[in-house]
Every structure is written in C-alpha cells, then in structure tokens.
Design an enzyme around this catalytic site. Structure first.
Site, PDB file in Angstrom:
ATOM      1  CB  SER A   1      -0.973  -0.040   1.182  1.00 65.69           C
ATOM      2  OG  SER A   1      -1.920   0.998   1.090  1.00 65.69           O
TER       3      SER A   1
ATOM      4  CG  ASP B   1      -2.978   4.191  -1.075  1.00 68.99           C
ATOM      5  OD1 ASP B   1      -3.806   3.927  -1.962  1.00 68.99           O
ATOM      6  OD2 ASP B   1      -2.880   3.527  -0.030  1.00 68.99           O
TER       7      ASP B   1
ATOM      8  CE  LYS C   1      -7.049   0.856   3.559  1.00 68.50           C
ATOM      9  NZ  LYS C   1      -7.077  -0.365   4.386  1.00 68.50           N
TER      10      LYS C   1
END
Length: 623
Positions: A175, A333, A449
């Site tokens: 991530s 991100d 998410k």
C-alpha cells in the site's frame, strides 16, 4: 528488474562455509540456504555470514512475520521475517493447506491473486514475481487460480473474490508503506480481509508447511502454461465499472461540470482506473500529474508514498492544479485503496481535508442521496454506517438525528469488512464506512476501502455543490453547524524499538501506582479508560470491553470530562505509535477557536506526558 527466471538457478544448498558462533542461528542460516532458490536473497545471507553480521542475521532469521491490520507486511529482502520468494511460498502453502480444510469445493472455487507495482532490485523481488510464485504454489495443489495479468488496485481483489465466488484472495502490496516494503494481504470468501480465527490458523498452517513442496513452487512459467490459471482482468474491470455506476446520482450535472480535477496516482496503479471511473460518471477525465502518472517502485518524487502526509507530499499535484486552474486535487495511494483530497479556497491557499473531514462530507452525501430515493423514514431502520473506534464520531451524530444506525469496530478495515458481511446477511444496508487514515467505502461493492470509487464520488459531490454555489469546505461547515463541530487531531511518533514501546504502555497502565491508569490529561479529568490490549473498560459495570481483546498490539482510549476522546495505539503496519483526539461538540456550540484551544492542550499532554518523546527517543511527526 530484469528476467525473473534469472533470479533462480542451480544453487549449492550447503554453501555455508563459516559459523556465526551461535548454533541456533547457524541452524537457521543452513535452513535458509537449503530452501531458498533466489540467488539474490541467498547472496544477502551469505554476505552477512561472511561479514560476521550476527545481529543483522538474527533479526532476519530468528522470527517470522505475523498478520497485522493489513496482512503480512515487512521489508523486502532475505530472512524469515522479510517479504521474499521463500516466505511468500511458505505463506501460500500454509494458506492452501488451511483452505483445503475449510472448503470442500476449493477445486471449483479457486483463489484470486493480484499485485501492485512494487519491486526491489537487490532482492530480486517484485510484486508481480511474488504473485506468480503465489499462483504457482496454488496450482501445485490443483487449485484454480484467477491471476490478474497486470497490476490492479487492491479493491479489485476483494471485488473479484465476491464476483467469482472464490474461496479466498491474495493481494501482493504494501500500500502506502516505504519503497523498501511489500506485503501479502489475504481476503476470505466474503471479500473481507481475514480476521480471527482465520489469521491465527493460517499462521499455524504456515509453520507446518515451511519446506517448499516441490520445485514447481518456484516455476514462474507455470502460470503461463497451466489450464487452471485464468486471467480475470477484463471481466472484473468491466463488471466493477458497471457496478460503480450505482453510486452515480447526478450524471446530468457531471457531463457539464465546469470544475477541473487533478489526480495523482503516486507512482502506483491508479491512473488508468481513475480515468475509467470518471468516464463511467460522465465526467471529463481528470488531469494527471505527469511526473507521478506511471508506476515506479522507487517513488522518486515523494519522500514517502503516503498521501495522508498532506500538503508536503501533494506539492506536484497542487502546483499542477494552480497551473491548470483546477479547484480539486485527488490523490490515490500506490495501490489505490485510499484517497486524499485538497480544495482551492476562495483566496490562494489550499485546504487538505483530513480523513475525518472527508468522512463527514461523504457520510452526509451518501445519506442525502439515499434519502432522496427512500423518503419513508421507516426505511432508515435498516441503514448502517460504520467507522473504526479511533475515527471521528461524526457519523454517530448523523445517526442520532437522522434515525439510521451507526456502529464502531476495532481499527483496521478487516473489522469493518467482516461487520458489513454480517449486517448484509441479515437484510441491512451499509451505505458508508471509513477509517480516519483516509480509507473510505461508499456503498458495498466490496467490503474493503476503495480509493477509485471514492475519488469519483467526491468529484460528483463537488460538482453538485458547485452547482449550488457551495464548496466542499463550506458544506463541511454546514454539516458541523447542523450536527455539531467534530474537531480532531491525528498524528504519530516513530519508534523502531519494540521494548521501548512496551515500556511506554506499561508506564501508562501503572501511571498512578500499580494497575492505575492516568487520572487527568492536560489538567482535565479522565472519566473512562478502555484498554483493548487487556480487555479493560472502566465505563462498563463488569469492567470488560465489548471489543475483542487484541494482545498483539497496544491501544488505550481515554474519555475526558469535557467530552474529548483520546486514543494511543501502535500501528499494525509501521513502526509508529499513533495518537488521536477529538472534541465532539453539541449542535449549536460554535466557538470553534476555544474548542480548538482545549483540544490542543489535551493533545499536547497526551503526547508529552504519556509518550515522553524526548526521554524515549521518539521521532515526532506532525500531520
């Protein structure tokens, strides 16, 4: 990164030529050199042995990774507690063995495997290579693999698990972590990240299957020639974009929207998918930040690939927005599961929204549109919003006034995802969920998410408000005036020494004598203490927390007499102690400056008196 196959070779399993002086460590070194077939990571261990780097060897080989809030995550490189070919093979063998016990129909359901764009030359690692090794191990057991042929956003994996009816999913990603890291995120058949007891059982299964099963586990070409491997990219991408349209409420406004949007993918996977999402909503495509549009595992233009860090890492995006006269900046991100948003104010400054502020806007937006389509107040009885317990209580304020349900979970979207699954099973609808670290889920396409869907939802909300001469910032103030100001501060200190972290939290638990927590913070009385690590909650009659005990990390929450709620917790993915504080004011209380002053006083005391950064050599970071 060169030819993956060149990393493997015919290697001498007994090449250890000298002792470390520690028989147990020597055994671990021999075990590593026997099992590892990656010449880069073998060379790392051999070099450390030759140089007598005993402490480094011990740190790499004397422990194993554990599942945190985002799966297995660690630096890439040689070692049993690093991400590398061998530990990925071991982890997948353990996962396969556990899945075989849990699913009688595993051979028809299969496993989804995705990957991001990370890589490290020195260890011969890339996310794509590790995904192929994951697939090779699964195929070795005659289990079908749905392996994406190219990098994808992390949300595509849980979405694919549900869409394809797979038994599980694996995403190779770290991530927003530093470039040195990578990770192994596991999703269960319900599309949510694994939680207890699955995480513990998989770790136990990994320990039982440490030796690679066969040479085919290292065969990167197996995924190209095996008929049990399919590529779900076209189907999942098309299906995802089709379902995304269900979150579009005002397409007529979008198509003629005068607002310009800038998007940065932070050298990750997001660019193409954001462009498609905007097209799905009828928008013109956002303007990409050219220096950050294409994948690059070195993240050369940012000091860290984490948009949560705010204006300092959004510099190129904001400069481009100024040049293009764009009012909104969107930044995903590197694996596109989180989203940062900035808005140009009426003057010349930029407002970078916190995760809590964005959640207030998105929560309002999702319920506003849901209510437009469900005018009967009785329908609200089956509507839910969810947030982690360290996130803002603003959704709770919405729920109290609007008549829907709000629930909190432990930190980590895995808890939100699994709760969504339980609620949906009983006929409820979860319309919005979030964690303060800029992780959001609008609707329920997949229980994790999603920065892609959230970005285009924010764009539509901004277009709708602009059509009514409102900005995001102005609407946020309107929300606070209606539901009460919710002012929060969130930041962290860096601590890379686990014994120091243990010492800090031991001191807090015995602050005013043995077994006695602090009684005040910043001169304000603490009325309740909840310690998730020990299961203690002073607000309950039986003194037991309603949340599950989590002994693998520290988390203590203080409720103060003035209404401030403050939490200290260790990160599940990075060497950080995070701190959170929020002042939840009643509707009508509008003296914002005094609220901010009181919140700052308590937050400073939380940091200085409880964590003692200078005394404990902690690195302060202000976000």
């Amino acid at each position: 990164m060169g030819d993956d196959n060149e990393v493997n070779g015919d290697l001498n399993a007994n090449s250890m030529s000298q002792s470390t002086g520690d028989p147990q460590l020597d055994k671990a070194v021999r075990q590593w050199l026997k099992w590892d077939k990656n010449c880069c990571t073998r060379a790392q261990v051999e070099s450390l042995v030759a140089a007598g780097q005993v402490n480094d060897l011990r740190s790499r080989l004397s422990s194993r990774m554990k599942f945190g809030t985002a799966g297995l995550r660690a630096p890439m490189g040689a070692g049993f507690n690093r991400i590398n070919d061998l530990t990925i093979i071991q982890s997948t063998q353990g996962l396969c063995s556990y899945l075989s016990r849990c699913f009688a129909d595993l051979s028809s359901r299969g496993v989804v495997v995705g990957f991001d764009t990370r890589g490290q030359e020195s260890s011969g690692c890339s996310s794509q290579r590790l995904a192929k090794l994951t697939a090779a191990v699964i195929l070795n057991r005659d289990i079908p693999v749905h392996l994406f042929s190219t990098f994808v956003p992390t949300p595509f994996v849980p979405y694919a698990v549900k869409k394809l009816g797979a038994a599980a999913g694996v995403m190779i990603t770290a991530s927003h972590n530093p470039k040195e890291d990578n990770g192994y995120k596991v999703y269960w058949c319900n599309g949510a990240q694994i939680s207890s007891p699955h995480d513990k059982e998989i770790l136990r299964s990994i320990e039982e299957h440490l030796e690679p099963w066969s040479a085919s586990c290292w065969d990167l070409e197996l995924v190209e020639r095996c008929s049990m491997r399919t590529d779900p990219l076209t189907l999942i991408n098309s299906s995802y974009m089709d379902e995304l349209a269900s979150l579009c409420f005002h397409r007529d406004l979008n198509s003629c929207c005068p607002l310009k949007f800038v998007h940065s993918s932070f050298h990750g996977v997001g660019h193409d998918f954001i462009q498609q999402a905007f097209q799905t909503f009828g928008f013109a495509p956002p303007i990409p930040v050219p220096e950050q549009k294409d994948p690059d595992p070195n993240f050369p233009t940012v000091r860290c690939p984490n948009p949560e860090e705010g204006e300092s890492v959004l510099e190129l995006s904001l400069l481009l927005a100024e040049k293009e006269n764009a009012r909104i900046v969107l930044a995903t991100d590197p694996d596109a599961d989180r989203l940062a948003v900035a808005e140009k104010s009426d003057g010349c400054s930029w407002k970078v929204f916190t995760g809590n502020e964005l959640a207030a806007l998105l929560g309002w937006w999702m319920f506003f549109n849901w209510k437009e389509n469900h005018p009967d107040p009785a329908d609200s009885q089956r509507v839910y919003m969810l947030a982690t317990t360290v996130s803002s209580k603003i959704l709770q304020a919405f729920a109290l006034i609007e008549g829907f349900h709000f629930e909190e979970t432990l930190p980590g979207f895995k808890y939100i995802g699994n709760r969504i699954h339980e609620l949906v099973k009983t006929g409820n609808t979860v319309i919005f969920s979030f964690e303060e670290s800029i992780g959001f889920l609008c609707g329920g396409m997949a229980p994790d998410k999603d920065g892609i869907s959230t970005a285009v939802v924010v764009a539509e909300m901004a277009a709708y408000l602009h059509n009514r001469s409102l900005s995001l910032t102005k609407q946020l103030d309107n929300i606070y005036q209606t539901y009460g100001y919710h002012l929060s501060k969130t930041s962290y200190v860096i601590c890379k020494d686990p014994p120091t972290i243990q010492k800090i939290f031991n001191r807090i638990r015995n602050f005013d004598g043995e077994g006695s927590y602090p009684k005040t913070c910043g001169g304000v009385q603490i009325v309740h203490v909840r310690d998730i690590t020990t299961g203690y909650d002073s607000s309950k009659a039986d003194l037991r927390s309603v949340f599950p005990v989590s002994r693998s990390s520290h988390m203590i929450t203080f409720t103060l007499q003035n209404g401030i709620v403050a939490t200290l917790r260790t990160s599940g993915t990075e060497p950080k102690i995070k701190y959170y504080s929020e002042f939840c004011a009643a509707p009508g209380k509008r003296d914002v400056s005094s609220l901010e002053e009181e919140l700052k006083k308590v937050t400073d005391a939380l940091l200085d008196d409880f964590l003692e950064p200078e005394k404990n050599n902690l690195t302060r970071c202000f976000v």
